[in-house]
Design an enzyme around this catalytic site. Structure first.
Site, mmCIF file in Angstrom:
data_model
loop_
_atom_site.group_PDB
_atom_site.id
_atom_site.type_symbol
_atom_site.label_atom_id
_atom_site.label_comp_id
_atom_site.label_asym_id
_atom_site.label_seq_id
_atom_site.Cartn_x
_atom_site.Cartn_y
_atom_site.Cartn_z
ATOM 1 N N ASN A 69 7.010 -5.354 34.559
ATOM 2 C CA ASN A 69 7.288 -4.255 34.873
ATOM 3 C C ASN A 69 8.308 -4.363 35.627
ATOM 4 O O ASN A 69 9.386 -5.304 35.777
ATOM 5 C CB ASN A 69 5.891 -4.165 35.848
ATOM 6 C CG ASN A 69 5.865 -4.874 37.281
ATOM 7 O OD1 ASN A 69 6.716 -5.611 37.653
ATOM 8 N ND2 ASN A 69 4.882 -4.951 37.685
ATOM 9 N N ASP A 284 -2.429 2.272 32.196
ATOM 10 C CA ASP A 284 -2.129 1.566 32.998
ATOM 11 C C ASP A 284 -0.897 2.662 34.053
ATOM 12 O O ASP A 284 -0.720 2.379 34.753
ATOM 13 C CB ASP A 284 -2.209 0.306 33.076
ATOM 14 C CG ASP A 284 -1.569 -0.092 34.424
ATOM 15 O OD1 ASP A 284 -2.895 -0.720 35.274
ATOM 16 O OD2 ASP A 284 -1.041 -1.059 34.459
#
Length: 409
Positions: A69, A284
């Site tokens: 991420n 998500d």
């Protein structure tokens, strides 16, 4: 039950068929002994379905930079995708151990996924999936993810999840197949599994009854309101998103609503059913955008509660994944994520709710520690109702964690 006597040649014929079904990658052959064929008999019983040993599976993969991420840790959506893949493989293998129509296990519900510790780039993720309960038409799979530092050999449990699958025939995707029973260590273990089965079944029915419309946020929402952080992702389901039958395989409110636009791609496998793991990864991502917009800090997924897959998503559909804040505690945010789908080529363009879930995120400071998040400003009866329901879930989960902690001491 009437016993049936088979001569050895007939037994060999049946045995080779069984081995070719259960172990298709192995070549198995049986040979006659020097004894006369007519002198050798095998005692078999007919119409018997013996329980199978509970199946298990482990997937291992090193975490690469493209799994990260923006903070540099492994993206929670990639972990969810790996968990779903492990669950799908072990369920599909188990359901094809009987001599009936071939089938593919479809995910219908993720009971609970806990993110206990972060997973870092360069570590090896070991996802272990085990079938822990079977009903006539469904399976419960528990998955644990261990992180291994291959330089030091240190390992730690980073994720655990509970998933429910149903086997769908490859000949007719709407036909749900029977699940081979597993052998339990004790009657108590089977009874506990049955209780979990009934509980999730009841909850899924309740979720279907409370499907709500997604209200667009105002044009200029106030900061820290539901509409401020609400976000959506618009995605066209292509062949690479699918597995079988041209279907997607089923993997912050107030000022916190988001919408992202993109084209969904996943792994294609003989036909085109969209992978649920890909869906969960998109969910998500949207939930993370909502959380980041609300607190304007680095955020991580803490847990995922009750992902329900209501209807199939077919290749060629446009899916809209929307996240909105429902509840905020001192250090956590609950985000409801809704997935709606409609056909791109259908004249009627009727949209339907395909998936729904609740994600919990926490805000991190520059040292990676949890920090307080801004309170959520709610307005109107609907936002207040969702806030109160989120608070109830939060208190219930908190009490459950404390009870489990005390039980271990």
């Amino acid at each position: 039950m009437k016993a049936k006597w088979l001569s050895l040649p007939l037994f060999i014929k049946h045995a080779n068929r069984i081995f070719s079904t259960v172990l298709p990658t192995y070549r198995v052959s049986l040979h006659l002994s020097p004894l006369r064929k007519e002198d050798i008999f095998i005692n078999m019983t007919s119409e018997m379905k013996a329980p199978y040993i509970a199946s298990s599976l482990q997937l291992c993969r090193i975490m690469r930079p493209d799994d990260a991420n923006i903070a540099g840790n492994v993206h929670g959506g990639n972990i969810l995708k790996m968990i779903e893949e492990a669950g799908c493989i072990v369920s599909t293998r188990h359901c094809n151990t009987q001599n009936e129509d071939r089938c593919m296990a479809a995910l219908v519900r993720v009971e609970k996924t806990e993110f206990l510790y972060p997973l870092f780039i360069g570590e090896v993720a070991h996802a272990t999936a085990e079938i822990t309960f079977t009903s006539q038409h469904s399976l419960e799979v528990q998955v644990k993810v261990m992180a291994e530092n291959i330089l030091t050999g240190a390992k730690k449990l980073v994720n655990r999840a509970v998933l429910w699958y149903v086997p769908c025939s490859l000949q007719n995707v709407d036909k749900v197949m029977e699940v081979p029973p597993i052998k339990y260590d004790s009657g108590e273990q089977e009874e506990e599994g049955r209780k979990r089965y009934e509980a999730q079944k009841t909850e899924r029915l309740k979720t279907k009854e409370r499907i709500e419309e997604v209200v667009p946020p105002p044009s200029k929402p106030e900061k820290h309101t539901v509409g401020f952080s609400q976000s959506s992702l618009i995605h066209l389901v292509g062949p690479s998103d699918c597995t079988l039958h041209d279907y997607v395989h089923g993997g912050h409110l107030g000022n916190t609503k988001s919408t992202v636009m993109g084209l969904v791609h996943s792994t294609f496998s003989s036909g085109g059913r969209h992978t649920t793991g890909v869906t969960m990864k998109l969910m998500d991502e949207v939930a993370g955008i909502v959380a980041a917009r609300h607190c304007n800090t680095n955020i991580v997924t803490a847990s995922v509660d009750a992902i329900n897959f209501h209807r199939k998503i077919q290749k060629g559909c446009i899916v809209t994944v929307t996240g909105r804040l429902t509840f905020v505690s001192n250090k956590s945010m609950e985000i409801e994520v809704l997935v709606d789908a409609c056909s791109l080529v259908d004249a009627e363009k009727v949209s339907y709710r395909a998936v729904s879930a609740f994600f919990t995120f926490i805000s991190l400071d520059r040292f990676g520690k949890a920090q307080p998040v801004p309170p959520l400003k709610v307005s109107g009866e609907e936002e207040q109702r969702r806030y109160d329901e989120g608070q109830t879930r939060y208190l219930h989960n908190k009490a459950k964690r404390l009870a489990e902690k005390e039980g271990k001491q």
